[in-house]
Design a protein around this motif. Structure first.
Motif: not given
Length: 165
Positions: A63, A68-69, A71-73, A100, A102-104, A107, A112
């Motif tokens: 991440a 990272g991938s 926990c992406g948006s 962020d 670009t993230g979940c 996140l 998390c």
């Protein structure tokens, strides 16, 4: 209740409203309280196992250094109101906006921000993890994950039945 395709802000608002209205009923239902305790213990066991076998370290490197991938948006779209209510029952403060873009949505700067995560968040083993962790360790991790997911499912179903009655 609102559906899966609604924006996360709407789901959070709905969860907070329902929780505010029903928190006393939820906290007085012995079967829900018991399942919540068991679920919380299972979540803790999964996190402990993830730490023990190196998942947390590997995911942090991914991440913070590789973009990272997992926990992406958009991952937050999988969360439903019931799972958000469970987080509120666990004392989690649901964020009003993502840390962020670009993230979940859930996140934060240290990972998390919620306790009860969606099954995909808990159960996903990427190629990097699969290649980096001994199969025997992955097996024991998956046993812990299975227990967490099972108890989460039972708790969600109990709460949904209560909400429908």
């Amino acid at each position: 209740m609102i559906g899966q395709d609604h924006p996360i802000e709407e789901k959070i608002r709905c969860a907070k409203g329902i929780y505010e209205e029903l928190s006393l009923s939820l906290s007085e239902a012995p079967d829900i309280v018991n399942l919540l305790r068991q679920y919380d213990e299972a979540i803790e066991a999964t996190w402990n196992r993830m730490n023990d076998v190196g998942v947390t370290r590997i995911c942090t490197v991914c991440a913070t250094q590789d973009g990272g991938s997992c926990c992406g948006s958009g991952i937050e779209k999988r969360f439903d109101v019931t799972l958000l209510i469970i987080n509120l029952m666990m004392g989690v403060s649901l964020p009003e906006r993502p840390w962020d873009d670009t993230g979940c949505w859930f996140l934060g700067p240290r990972g998390c921000t919620i306790r009860a995560r969606h099954t995909i968040c808990v159960n996903y083993i990427c190629k990097r993890l699969n290649a980096s962790i001994a199969q025997s360790d992955l097996h024991t991790l998956q046993e812990a994950i299975a227990r967490e997911v099972e108890l989460g499912f039972f708790l969600e179903e109990k709460i949904k039945r209560m909400l429908m009655s």
